[in-house]
Design a protein around this motif. Structure first.
Motif, PDB file in Angstrom:
ATOM      1  N   LYS A  60       0.842  -1.199   0.000  1.00  0.00           N
ATOM      2  CA  LYS A  60       0.000   0.000   0.000  1.00  0.00           C
ATOM      3  C   LYS A  60       0.874   1.245   0.000  1.00  0.00           C
ATOM      4  CE  LYS A  60      -3.927  -1.986  -0.055  1.00  0.00           C
ATOM      5  NZ  LYS A  60      -4.525  -2.092  -1.359  1.00  0.00           N
ATOM      6  N   SER A  61       0.528   2.200  -0.870  1.00  0.00           N
ATOM      7  CA  SER A  61       1.313   3.435  -1.008  1.00  0.00           C
ATOM      8  C   SER A  61       0.900   4.532  -0.040  1.00  0.00           C
ATOM      9  CB  SER A  61       1.173   3.991  -2.425  1.00  0.00           C
ATOM     10  OG  SER A  61       1.611   3.073  -3.356  1.00  0.00           O
ATOM     11  N   PHE A  62      -0.368   4.615   0.290  1.00  0.00           N
ATOM     12  CA  PHE A  62      -0.879   5.681   1.161  1.00  0.00           C
ATOM     13  C   PHE A  62      -0.543   7.055   0.583  1.00  0.00           C
ATOM     14  CE2 PHE A  62      -0.957   2.032   3.882  1.00  0.00           C
ATOM     15  CZ  PHE A  62      -2.090   2.217   4.665  1.00  0.00           C
ATOM     16  N   LEU A  63      -0.919   7.277  -0.668  1.00  0.00           N
ATOM     17  CA  LEU A  63      -0.622   8.535  -1.335  1.00  0.00           C
ATOM     18  C   LEU A  63      -1.808   9.508  -1.364  1.00  0.00           C
ATOM     19  CD1 LEU A  63       1.462   7.160  -4.345  1.00  0.00           C
ATOM     20  CD2 LEU A  63       2.305   8.263  -2.255  1.00  0.00           C
ATOM     21  N   SER A  64      -2.964   9.067  -0.897  1.00  0.00           N
ATOM     22  CA  SER A  64      -4.128   9.956  -0.931  1.00  0.00           C
ATOM     23  C   SER A  64      -4.078  10.956   0.224  1.00  0.00           C
ATOM     24  CB  SER A  64      -5.425   9.149  -0.858  1.00  0.00           C
ATOM     25  OG  SER A  64      -5.663   8.735   0.471  1.00  0.00           O
ATOM     26  N   PHE A  71      -6.011   3.234   5.275  1.00  0.00           N
ATOM     27  CA  PHE A  71      -5.723   2.223   6.294  1.00  0.00           C
ATOM     28  C   PHE A  71      -6.944   1.346   6.545  1.00  0.00           C
ATOM     29  CE2 PHE A  71      -5.241   1.173  10.954  1.00  0.00           C
ATOM     30  CZ  PHE A  71      -4.294   0.176  10.758  1.00  0.00           C
ATOM     31  N   GLU A  72      -8.113   1.941   6.575  1.00  0.00           N
ATOM     32  CA  GLU A  72      -9.340   1.166   6.755  1.00  0.00           C
ATOM     33  C   GLU A  72      -9.470   0.099   5.657  1.00  0.00           C
ATOM     34  OE1 GLU A  72     -12.355   4.184   6.641  1.00  0.00           O
ATOM     35  OE2 GLU A  72     -11.991   4.827   8.696  1.00  0.00           O
ATOM     36  N   THR A  73      -9.226   0.506   4.433  1.00  0.00           N
ATOM     37  CA  THR A  73      -9.305  -0.427   3.301  1.00  0.00           C
ATOM     38  C   THR A  73      -8.207  -1.483   3.391  1.00  0.00           C
ATOM     39  OG1 THR A  73     -10.250   1.297   1.904  1.00  0.00           O
ATOM     40  CG2 THR A  73      -9.283  -0.586   0.777  1.00  0.00           C
ATOM     41  N   ALA A  74      -6.988  -1.052   3.668  1.00  0.00           N
ATOM     42  CA  ALA A  74      -5.857  -1.977   3.756  1.00  0.00           C
ATOM     43  C   ALA A  74      -6.055  -2.993   4.882  1.00  0.00           C
ATOM     44  CB  ALA A  74      -4.562  -1.198   3.971  1.00  0.00           C
ATOM     45  N   GLY A  76      -8.895  -4.052   6.110  1.00  0.00           N
ATOM     46  CA  GLY A  76      -9.922  -4.997   5.669  1.00  0.00           C
ATOM     47  C   GLY A  76      -9.346  -6.059   4.750  1.00  0.00           C
ATOM     48  N   GLN A  77      -8.569  -5.636   3.762  1.00  0.00           N
ATOM     49  CA  GLN A  77      -7.921  -6.589   2.852  1.00  0.00           C
ATOM     50  C   GLN A  77      -7.027  -7.541   3.622  1.00  0.00           C
ATOM     51  OE1 GLN A  77      -6.323  -3.624  -0.075  1.00  0.00           O
ATOM     52  NE2 GLN A  77      -6.550  -5.380  -1.440  1.00  0.00           N
ATOM     53  N   TYR A  78      -6.207  -6.980   4.488  1.00  0.00           N
ATOM     54  CA  TYR A  78      -5.256  -7.768   5.262  1.00  0.00           C
ATOM     55  C   TYR A  78      -5.980  -8.857   6.061  1.00  0.00           C
ATOM     56  CZ  TYR A  78      -1.580  -8.886   8.614  1.00  0.00           C
ATOM     57  OH  TYR A  78      -0.660  -9.553   9.377  1.00  0.00           O
ATOM     58  N   LEU A  79      -7.038  -8.471   6.758  1.00  0.00           N
ATOM     59  CA  LEU A  79      -7.761  -9.432   7.600  1.00  0.00           C
ATOM     60  C   LEU A  79      -8.457 -10.509   6.772  1.00  0.00           C
ATOM     61  CD1 LEU A  79      -9.198  -7.016  10.300  1.00  0.00           C
ATOM     62  CD2 LEU A  79      -7.260  -8.597  10.526  1.00  0.00           C
ATOM     63  N   ILE A  80      -8.974 -10.138   5.615  1.00  0.00           N
ATOM     64  CA  ILE A  80      -9.597 -11.132   4.730  1.00  0.00           C
ATOM     65  C   ILE A  80      -8.551 -12.117   4.234  1.00  0.00           C
ATOM     66  CG2 ILE A  80     -10.721 -11.467   2.481  1.00  0.00           C
ATOM     67  CD1 ILE A  80     -12.189  -8.757   3.065  1.00  0.00           C
ATOM     68  N   TYR A  81      -7.424 -11.613   3.751  1.00  0.00           N
ATOM     69  CA  TYR A  81      -6.357 -12.493   3.261  1.00  0.00           C
ATOM     70  C   TYR A  81      -5.865 -13.408   4.380  1.00  0.00           C
ATOM     71  CZ  TYR A  81      -5.947  -9.201  -0.705  1.00  0.00           C
ATOM     72  OH  TYR A  81      -6.182  -8.409  -1.790  1.00  0.00           O
ATOM     73  N   GLN A  82      -5.633 -12.826   5.548  1.00  0.00           N
ATOM     74  CA  GLN A  82      -5.138 -13.592   6.690  1.00  0.00           C
ATOM     75  C   GLN A  82      -6.128 -14.697   7.081  1.00  0.00           C
ATOM     76  OE1 GLN A  82      -5.013 -11.652  10.588  1.00  0.00           O
ATOM     77  NE2 GLN A  82      -2.821 -12.124  10.637  1.00  0.00           N
ATOM     78  N   THR A  83      -7.402 -14.371   7.079  1.00  0.00           N
ATOM     79  CA  THR A  83      -8.433 -15.353   7.443  1.00  0.00           C
ATOM     80  C   THR A  83      -8.456 -16.516   6.466  1.00  0.00           C
ATOM     81  OG1 THR A  83      -9.767 -13.631   8.483  1.00  0.00           O
ATOM     82  CG2 THR A  83     -10.897 -15.675   7.869  1.00  0.00           C
ATOM     83  N   PHE A  84      -8.497 -16.231   5.174  1.00  0.00           N
ATOM     84  CA  PHE A  84      -8.541 -17.300   4.170  1.00  0.00           C
ATOM     85  C   PHE A  84      -7.269 -18.138   4.202  1.00  0.00           C
ATOM     86  CE2 PHE A  84     -11.651 -14.811   1.223  1.00  0.00           C
ATOM     87  CZ  PHE A  84     -12.689 -15.103   2.074  1.00  0.00           C
ATOM     88  N   LEU A  85      -6.115 -17.485   4.307  1.00  0.00           N
ATOM     89  CA  LEU A  85      -4.855 -18.226   4.325  1.00  0.00           C
ATOM     90  C   LEU A  85      -4.682 -19.058   5.593  1.00  0.00           C
ATOM     91  CD1 LEU A  85      -2.496 -15.607   2.682  1.00  0.00           C
ATOM     92  CD2 LEU A  85      -3.205 -17.801   1.713  1.00  0.00           C
ATOM     93  N   ILE A 115      -4.408  -0.413  16.895  1.00  0.00           N
ATOM     94  CA  ILE A 115      -5.124  -1.241  15.918  1.00  0.00           C
ATOM     95  C   ILE A 115      -4.211  -2.346  15.392  1.00  0.00           C
ATOM     96  CG2 ILE A 115      -6.261  -1.231  13.659  1.00  0.00           C
ATOM     97  CD1 ILE A 115      -7.079   1.732  14.388  1.00  0.00           C
ATOM     98  N   LEU A 116      -2.966  -1.993  15.079  1.00  0.00           N
ATOM     99  CA  LEU A 116      -2.014  -2.990  14.584  1.00  0.00           C
ATOM    100  C   LEU A 116      -1.808  -4.111  15.594  1.00  0.00           C
ATOM    101  CD1 LEU A 116       0.690  -0.618  13.028  1.00  0.00           C
ATOM    102  CD2 LEU A 116      -1.051  -1.946  11.803  1.00  0.00           C
TER     103      LEU A 116
END
Length: 138
Positions: A60-64, A71-74, A76-85, A115-116
Motif C-alpha cells: 500500500k502506497s498511502f498517497l491519498s 488504512f481502513e481499506t488496507a 480490511g484486505q489484510y484481515l480477509i487475506y489472513q483469514t482465508f490463508l 489497531i495494529l
C-alpha cells in the motif's frame, strides 16, 4: 488482474535484495467461491535442512489525502487475506508493506499502533528510493 500499487516494483526489488524468492506476482487467494489477489508471495530458505519461510505481501502506497481511509481499506484486505490463508495455507504469514515515510508519519501514531496490535498486523517497512527493507514488524 488487479492493478499494481505504485510501490510494487520497489517492494519486490527490496525483497529480492534481502534474499527472498518471489514465487507469485500477484498471489491468488481462493477460498470456496471467493478468489482474491494479494500483491506478492515469496519464500526464503532458512537452511539446507529446514523448510523455508513463506510470506504473502499486500503493498500500500498511502498517497491519498486520507491515510486513515486508506488504512481502513488496507486493514480490511489484510484481515480477509489472513483469514482465508489461515485455513488454506496456515504456515503463510501475511505482511502489509509500506514505505518508511508513511510508517513514520502515520503508522507510528499511538492510535494506529493500537489497531495494529489488536489485529496482529505484520508490517514490512521499505525504503522505496533505495529499494531496501528497513524493518519487519511482528
Amino acid at each position: 488482474m488487479p492493478a499494481k500499487d505504485t510501490y510494487h516494483q520497489a517492494v519486490k526489488n527490496a525483497l529480492i535484495k534481502d534474499g527472498w524468492t518471489i514465487t507469485f506476482d500477484p498471489y491468488p487467494i481462493k477460498y470456496e467461491e471467493v478468489k482474491l489477489f494479494a500483491d506478492l508471495a515469496g519464500e526464503k530458505t532458512i537452511s539446507a535442512t529446514r523448510e523455508g519461510q513463506q510470506i504473502v505481501i499486500e503493498i500500500k502506497s498511502f498517497l491519498s489525502r486520507s491515510p486513515m481511509r486508506e488504512f481502513e481499506t488496507a486493514l480490511g484486505q489484510y484481515l480477509i487475506y489472513q483469514t482465508f490463508l489461515s485455513v488454506t495455507h496456515p504456515s503463510y504469514q501475511v505482511y502489509l508493506a509500506v514505505s518508511h515515510k508513511i510508517y513514520e508519519k502515520f503508522f507510528a501514531q499511538v492510535a494506529v499502533e493500537l489497531i495494529l496490535q489488536k489485529y496482529q498486523v505484520l508490517l514490512l517497512v521499505v525504503d522505496i528510493k533505495k529499494e531496501e527493507i528497513i524493518k519487519w514488524i511482528s
